[in-house]
Write a protein that holds these residues in place. Structure first.
Motif, mmCIF file in Angstrom:
data_model
loop_
_atom_site.group_PDB
_atom_site.id
_atom_site.type_symbol
_atom_site.label_atom_id
_atom_site.label_comp_id
_atom_site.label_asym_id
_atom_site.label_seq_id
_atom_site.Cartn_x
_atom_site.Cartn_y
_atom_site.Cartn_z
ATOM 1 N N VAL A 79 0.739 -1.171 -0.159
ATOM 2 C CA VAL A 79 0.047 -0.109 0.004
ATOM 3 C C VAL A 79 0.976 1.202 0.056
ATOM 4 N N GLY A 80 0.805 2.004 -0.957
ATOM 5 C CA GLY A 80 1.638 3.243 -1.066
ATOM 6 C C GLY A 80 1.008 4.719 -0.803
ATOM 7 N N THR A 81 -0.075 4.784 -1.653
ATOM 8 C CA THR A 81 -0.492 5.938 -1.895
ATOM 9 C C THR A 81 -1.492 6.667 -0.554
ATOM 10 N N ASP A 82 -2.130 5.704 0.130
ATOM 11 C CA ASP A 82 -2.794 5.715 1.383
ATOM 12 C C ASP A 82 -1.725 5.684 2.338
ATOM 13 N N ILE A 83 -1.036 6.758 2.881
ATOM 14 C CA ILE A 83 0.024 6.852 3.844
ATOM 15 C C ILE A 83 -0.339 6.164 5.021
ATOM 16 N N GLU A 84 -1.391 6.640 5.651
ATOM 17 C CA GLU A 84 -2.060 6.319 6.824
ATOM 18 C C GLU A 84 -2.355 4.845 6.902
ATOM 19 N N ALA A 85 -2.982 4.375 5.770
ATOM 20 C CA ALA A 85 -3.135 2.779 5.878
ATOM 21 C C ALA A 85 -1.950 2.134 5.690
ATOM 22 N N SER A 86 -0.784 2.549 5.128
ATOM 23 C CA SER A 86 0.446 1.849 4.892
ATOM 24 C C SER A 86 1.167 1.866 6.296
ATOM 25 N N ILE A 87 0.978 2.950 7.094
ATOM 26 C CA ILE A 87 1.757 2.742 8.497
ATOM 27 C C ILE A 87 0.763 2.034 9.472
ATOM 28 N N LEU A 88 -0.465 2.221 9.353
ATOM 29 C CA LEU A 88 -1.235 1.328 10.570
ATOM 30 C C LEU A 88 -1.181 -0.166 9.984
ATOM 31 N N ILE A 89 -0.941 -0.609 8.859
ATOM 32 C CA ILE A 89 -0.855 -2.152 8.381
ATOM 33 C C ILE A 89 0.511 -2.505 8.863
ATOM 34 N N THR A 90 1.599 -1.853 8.626
ATOM 35 C CA THR A 90 2.829 -2.106 9.037
ATOM 36 C C THR A 90 2.941 -2.166 10.565
ATOM 37 N N SER A 91 2.275 -1.492 11.452
ATOM 38 C CA SER A 91 2.335 -1.540 12.812
ATOM 39 C C SER A 91 1.767 -2.645 13.190
ATOM 40 N N MET A 92 0.407 -2.944 12.725
ATOM 41 C CA MET A 92 -0.105 -3.993 13.023
ATOM 42 C C MET A 92 0.542 -5.575 12.924
ATOM 43 N N LEU A 93 1.295 -5.482 11.720
ATOM 44 C CA LEU A 93 2.247 -6.445 11.531
ATOM 45 C C LEU A 93 3.221 -6.819 12.736
ATOM 46 N N VAL A 94 3.846 -5.375 12.740
ATOM 47 C CA VAL A 94 5.091 -5.658 13.962
ATOM 48 C C VAL A 94 4.256 -6.115 15.403
ATOM 49 N N GLU A 95 3.107 -5.596 15.668
ATOM 50 C CA GLU A 95 2.304 -6.112 16.943
ATOM 51 C C GLU A 95 2.085 -7.589 16.638
ATOM 52 N N MET A 96 1.810 -8.212 15.631
ATOM 53 C CA MET A 96 1.460 -9.587 15.579
ATOM 54 C C MET A 96 3.025 -10.404 15.280
ATOM 55 N N GLU A 97 3.997 -9.721 15.500
ATOM 56 C CA GLU A 97 5.263 -10.142 15.330
ATOM 57 C C GLU A 97 5.839 -11.033 14.161
ATOM 58 N N VAL A 98 5.179 -10.318 13.123
ATOM 59 C CA VAL A 98 5.723 -10.935 11.746
ATOM 60 C C VAL A 98 7.214 -10.517 11.550
ATOM 61 N N GLU A 99 7.970 -11.340 11.517
ATOM 62 C CA GLU A 99 9.517 -11.157 11.473
ATOM 63 C C GLU A 99 10.067 -10.381 10.436
#
Length: 221
Positions: A79-99
């Motif tokens: 996801v690139g153009t929707d920066i807010e969604a990109s950041i949110l999704i990345t933070s959730m992956l971190v929370e889920m401990e995707v390495e």
């Protein structure tokens, strides 16, 4: 162990041109892909090409868990153009401990945020494509790949001053700081270059080095 990791399934979130290209290429290479996008239209267009493609709210943590995203070792946030969604999704992956998280960025500021919240790899596809095309448009490079901030590999015709002379005598490395990696004779295939290799005008060569040094050598043609 590394080989096992390389075969791990990958989740690709966001199926625009960038995400779709990644998902399709991974599938072609025999790697299992879970592809997710909020657009039903995009998902339907890829349904016949990807094994598992799902239309879902990519910004909802519970939805991602239900899809089993938290069980993946590697993920791509395309996801690139929707920066807010990109950041949110990345933070959730971190929370889920995707390495191993790869994330697309559209600006330096966007990229820095992604790095700070835990993306291990941030890519700038538009910028990288622009740099490559700019070098090709110059007319002297036949192909170009920048592999680091200031290091590249280029496919070119041999610059005239180095034709007909063994590479060991051209001083390409000692004077110009570039290395001829491989040579392809007319009608042949690429082979590794040696100190004894002599270049011909019709050859194709792969050279590696700092971007400025490659430009300097190519300019000698």
């Amino acid at each position: 162990m590394l080989a096992d990791v390389d075969k791990e399934p990958v989740v690709v979130i966001g199926l625009g041109r960038f995400g779709s290209a990644i998902a399709l290429e991974l599938t072609r290479r025999g790697i299992e892909v879970l592809a997710i996008d909020q657009s039903t239209k995009l998902v339907q267009s890829l349904a016949g090409h990807l094994t598992r493609v799902v239309a879902a709210d990519c910004t909802d943590l519970d939805t991602l868990r239900e899809l089993g995203v938290d069980e993946f070792y590697r993920a791509v946030v395309a996801v690139g153009t929707d920066i807010e969604a990109s950041i949110l999704i990345t933070s959730m992956l971190v929370e889920m401990e995707v390495e191993d998280i790869w994330a697309k960025a559209v600006s330096d500021h966007h990229g820095r945020i992604l790095e700070r919240i835990g993306a291990g790899h941030v890519v700038y596809p538009e910028r990288e494509a622009g740099q490559r095309v700019a070098h090709l448009v110059s007319g002297q490079l036949l192909d170009y790949m920048q592999v680091d901030e200031d290091f590249a590999i280029a496919k070119v015709r041999p610059p005239h001053p180095f034709v007909g002379t063994p590479l060991s005598q051209t001083r390409l490395r000692s004077k110009y700081d570039v290395t001829v990696v491989a040579v392809k004779n007319k009608g042949g295939e690429f082979t590794y270059a040696t100190a004894e290799t002599e270049l011909a005008y019709d050859d194709l060569i792969l050279i590696s080095g700092r971007v400025a040094d490659i430009d300097r050598v190519v300019g000698l043609s």
